[in-house]
Design a protein around this motif. Structure first.
Motif, PDB file in Angstrom:
ATOM      1  N   ARG A  65       0.853  -1.190   0.000  1.00  0.00           N
ATOM      2  CA  ARG A  65       0.000   0.000   0.000  1.00  0.00           C
ATOM      3  C   ARG A  65       0.888   1.239   0.000  1.00  0.00           C
ATOM      4  O   ARG A  65       1.984   1.221   0.554  1.00  0.00           O
ATOM      5  CB  ARG A  65      -0.874   0.043   1.259  1.00  0.00           C
ATOM      6  CG  ARG A  65      -2.007  -0.962   1.248  1.00  0.00           C
ATOM      7  CD  ARG A  65      -2.743  -0.937   2.586  1.00  0.00           C
ATOM      8  NE  ARG A  65      -3.884  -1.830   2.582  1.00  0.00           N
ATOM      9  CZ  ARG A  65      -5.120  -1.478   2.208  1.00  0.00           C
ATOM     10  NH1 ARG A  65      -5.369  -0.230   1.843  1.00  0.00           N
ATOM     11  NH2 ARG A  65      -6.104  -2.339   2.221  1.00  0.00           N
ATOM     12  N   CYS A  66       0.373   2.294  -0.602  1.00  0.00           N
ATOM     13  CA  CYS A  66       1.076   3.576  -0.535  1.00  0.00           C
ATOM     14  C   CYS A  66       1.154   4.003   0.930  1.00  0.00           C
ATOM     15  O   CYS A  66       0.155   3.978   1.652  1.00  0.00           O
ATOM     16  CB  CYS A  66       0.316   4.617  -1.357  1.00  0.00           C
ATOM     17  SG  CYS A  66       1.025   6.272  -1.210  1.00  0.00           S
ATOM     18  N   SER A  67       2.338   4.390   1.389  1.00  0.00           N
ATOM     19  CA  SER A  67       2.512   4.795   2.783  1.00  0.00           C
ATOM     20  C   SER A  67       1.892   6.154   3.068  1.00  0.00           C
ATOM     21  O   SER A  67       1.712   6.526   4.218  1.00  0.00           O
ATOM     22  CB  SER A  67       4.004   4.842   3.129  1.00  0.00           C
ATOM     23  OG  SER A  67       4.602   3.594   2.861  1.00  0.00           O
ATOM     24  N   PHE A  68       1.546   6.906   2.018  1.00  0.00           N
ATOM     25  CA  PHE A  68       1.003   8.246   2.205  1.00  0.00           C
ATOM     26  C   PHE A  68      -0.523   8.253   2.184  1.00  0.00           C
ATOM     27  O   PHE A  68      -1.144   8.842   3.060  1.00  0.00           O
ATOM     28  CB  PHE A  68       1.552   9.177   1.120  1.00  0.00           C
ATOM     29  CG  PHE A  68       3.028   9.428   1.290  1.00  0.00           C
ATOM     30  CD1 PHE A  68       3.485  10.585   1.902  1.00  0.00           C
ATOM     31  CD2 PHE A  68       3.954   8.497   0.856  1.00  0.00           C
ATOM     32  CE1 PHE A  68       4.835  10.799   2.076  1.00  0.00           C
ATOM     33  CE2 PHE A  68       5.311   8.701   1.028  1.00  0.00           C
ATOM     34  CZ  PHE A  68       5.750   9.854   1.642  1.00  0.00           C
ATOM     35  N   CYS A  69      -1.152   7.604   1.186  1.00  0.00           N
ATOM     36  CA  CYS A  69      -2.618   7.606   1.086  1.00  0.00           C
ATOM     37  C   CYS A  69      -3.225   6.257   1.455  1.00  0.00           C
ATOM     38  O   CYS A  69      -4.429   6.131   1.581  1.00  0.00           O
ATOM     39  CB  CYS A  69      -3.057   8.022  -0.307  1.00  0.00           C
ATOM     40  SG  CYS A  69      -2.637   6.812  -1.576  1.00  0.00           S
ATOM     41  N   HIS A  70      -2.385   5.254   1.616  1.00  0.00           N
ATOM     42  CA  HIS A  70      -2.793   3.907   2.019  1.00  0.00           C
ATOM     43  C   HIS A  70      -3.619   3.170   0.962  1.00  0.00           C
ATOM     44  O   HIS A  70      -4.284   2.184   1.266  1.00  0.00           O
ATOM     45  CB  HIS A  70      -3.539   3.956   3.368  1.00  0.00           C
ATOM     46  CG  HIS A  70      -3.201   2.765   4.230  1.00  0.00           C
ATOM     47  ND1 HIS A  70      -1.923   2.450   4.599  1.00  0.00           N
ATOM     48  CD2 HIS A  70      -3.985   1.800   4.759  1.00  0.00           C
ATOM     49  CE1 HIS A  70      -1.931   1.348   5.326  1.00  0.00           C
ATOM     50  NE2 HIS A  70      -3.174   0.931   5.444  1.00  0.00           N
ATOM     51  N   ILE A  99       5.348   4.854  -2.253  1.00  0.00           N
ATOM     52  CA  ILE A  99       4.571   6.029  -2.648  1.00  0.00           C
ATOM     53  C   ILE A  99       3.959   5.757  -4.022  1.00  0.00           C
ATOM     54  O   ILE A  99       4.608   5.168  -4.892  1.00  0.00           O
ATOM     55  CB  ILE A  99       5.424   7.327  -2.630  1.00  0.00           C
ATOM     56  CG1 ILE A  99       4.533   8.549  -2.850  1.00  0.00           C
ATOM     57  CG2 ILE A  99       6.570   7.254  -3.636  1.00  0.00           C
ATOM     58  CD1 ILE A  99       5.213   9.882  -2.533  1.00  0.00           C
ATOM     59  N   CYS A 100       2.670   6.174  -4.173  1.00  0.00           N
ATOM     60  CA  CYS A 100       1.968   5.900  -5.432  1.00  0.00           C
ATOM     61  C   CYS A 100       2.084   7.104  -6.373  1.00  0.00           C
ATOM     62  O   CYS A 100       2.457   8.205  -5.970  1.00  0.00           O
ATOM     63  CB  CYS A 100       0.509   5.568  -5.157  1.00  0.00           C
ATOM     64  SG  CYS A 100      -0.508   6.984  -4.706  1.00  0.00           S
ATOM     65  N   ASP A 101       1.731   6.859  -7.628  1.00  0.00           N
ATOM     66  CA  ASP A 101       1.832   7.922  -8.630  1.00  0.00           C
ATOM     67  C   ASP A 101       0.925   9.106  -8.294  1.00  0.00           C
ATOM     68  O   ASP A 101       1.279  10.262  -8.543  1.00  0.00           O
ATOM     69  CB  ASP A 101       1.503   7.371 -10.018  1.00  0.00           C
ATOM     70  CG  ASP A 101       0.117   6.764 -10.087  1.00  0.00           C
ATOM     71  OD1 ASP A 101      -0.213   5.944  -9.213  1.00  0.00           O
ATOM     72  OD2 ASP A 101      -0.639   7.110 -11.002  1.00  0.00           O
ATOM     73  N   GLU A 102      -0.235   8.821  -7.667  1.00  0.00           N
ATOM     74  CA  GLU A 102      -1.137   9.927  -7.317  1.00  0.00           C
ATOM     75  C   GLU A 102      -0.520  10.833  -6.253  1.00  0.00           C
ATOM     76  O   GLU A 102      -0.647  12.060  -6.323  1.00  0.00           O
ATOM     77  CB  GLU A 102      -2.478   9.358  -6.822  1.00  0.00           C
ATOM     78  CG  GLU A 102      -3.229   8.629  -7.923  1.00  0.00           C
ATOM     79  CD  GLU A 102      -4.486   7.921  -7.411  1.00  0.00           C
ATOM     80  OE1 GLU A 102      -4.973   8.261  -6.322  1.00  0.00           O
ATOM     81  OE2 GLU A 102      -4.958   7.019  -8.119  1.00  0.00           O
ATOM     82  N   CYS A 103       0.138  10.230  -5.260  1.00  0.00           N
ATOM     83  CA  CYS A 103       0.783  11.043  -4.221  1.00  0.00           C
ATOM     84  C   CYS A 103       1.988  11.803  -4.780  1.00  0.00           C
ATOM     85  O   CYS A 103       2.266  12.926  -4.362  1.00  0.00           O
ATOM     86  CB  CYS A 103       1.182  10.166  -3.034  1.00  0.00           C
ATOM     87  SG  CYS A 103      -0.240   9.656  -2.047  1.00  0.00           S
ATOM     88  N   ILE A 104       2.702  11.173  -5.709  1.00  0.00           N
ATOM     89  CA  ILE A 104       3.827  11.869  -6.348  1.00  0.00           C
ATOM     90  C   ILE A 104       3.317  13.090  -7.097  1.00  0.00           C
ATOM     91  O   ILE A 104       3.899  14.181  -7.013  1.00  0.00           O
ATOM     92  CB  ILE A 104       4.594  10.918  -7.291  1.00  0.00           C
ATOM     93  CG1 ILE A 104       5.329   9.864  -6.459  1.00  0.00           C
ATOM     94  CG2 ILE A 104       5.578  11.696  -8.166  1.00  0.00           C
ATOM     95  CD1 ILE A 104       5.903   8.731  -7.281  1.00  0.00           C
TER      96      ILE A 104
HETATM   97 ZN   LIG Z   1      -0.531   7.392  -2.437  1.00  0.00          ZN
END
Ligand SMILES: [Zn+2]
Length: 121
Positions: free
Chosen positions: A9-14, A31-36
């Motif tokens: 899971r993305c550590s920022f948005c889960h 980290i996912c592309d959306e959070c980047i």
């Molecule tokens: Zn994310």
């Protein structure tokens, strides 16, 4: 690796890695592309504002409810990082790396490393 996409899971948005286009791994975090993209927008916004205002700790601008809502997210990241660390240590064990060396790498004794990371099964 059938479970990989559900586990990471993305550590920022889960969000699960299967729910985003791309997840990039760091040491114990992802980290996912959306959070980047969000990060890039924030950085771009700061460049445009050329902000000189002093930075406050994040919680200065948050209500107590918001801070309380934030705690389980931090705990979830902590659990994910712990799982990841456990996986890396387990992999070292499959290479017959000693608890002594694993402990030394983490700044703990051989005994502490064994107690923390031995397989429970
Ligand atoms: Zn994310």
């Amino acid at each position: 690796m059938p479970d990989w996409k559900d586990k990471v899971r993305c550590s920022f948005c889960h969000k699960k890695s299967s729910d985003v286009s791309k997840v990039i791994a760091g040491p114990g975090v992802h980290i996912c592309d959306e959070c980047i993209n969000l990060c890039n927008e924030i950085l771009e916004g700061e460049r445009l504002a050329a902000s000189t205002e002093p930075r406050l700790p994040m919680w200065e601008s948050m209500s107590e409810e918001q801070i309380l809502d934030h705690l389980p997210k931090i705990a979830a990241v902590q659990a994910q990082v712990d799982d990841n660390l456990r996986d890396w240590v387990a992999h070292l064990r499959t290479r017959d790396v000693s608890w002594e060396r694993i402990g030394a790498s983490l700044g703990m004794t051989r005994q502490s490393a064994w107690e923390r990371f031995r397989s429970e099964t």
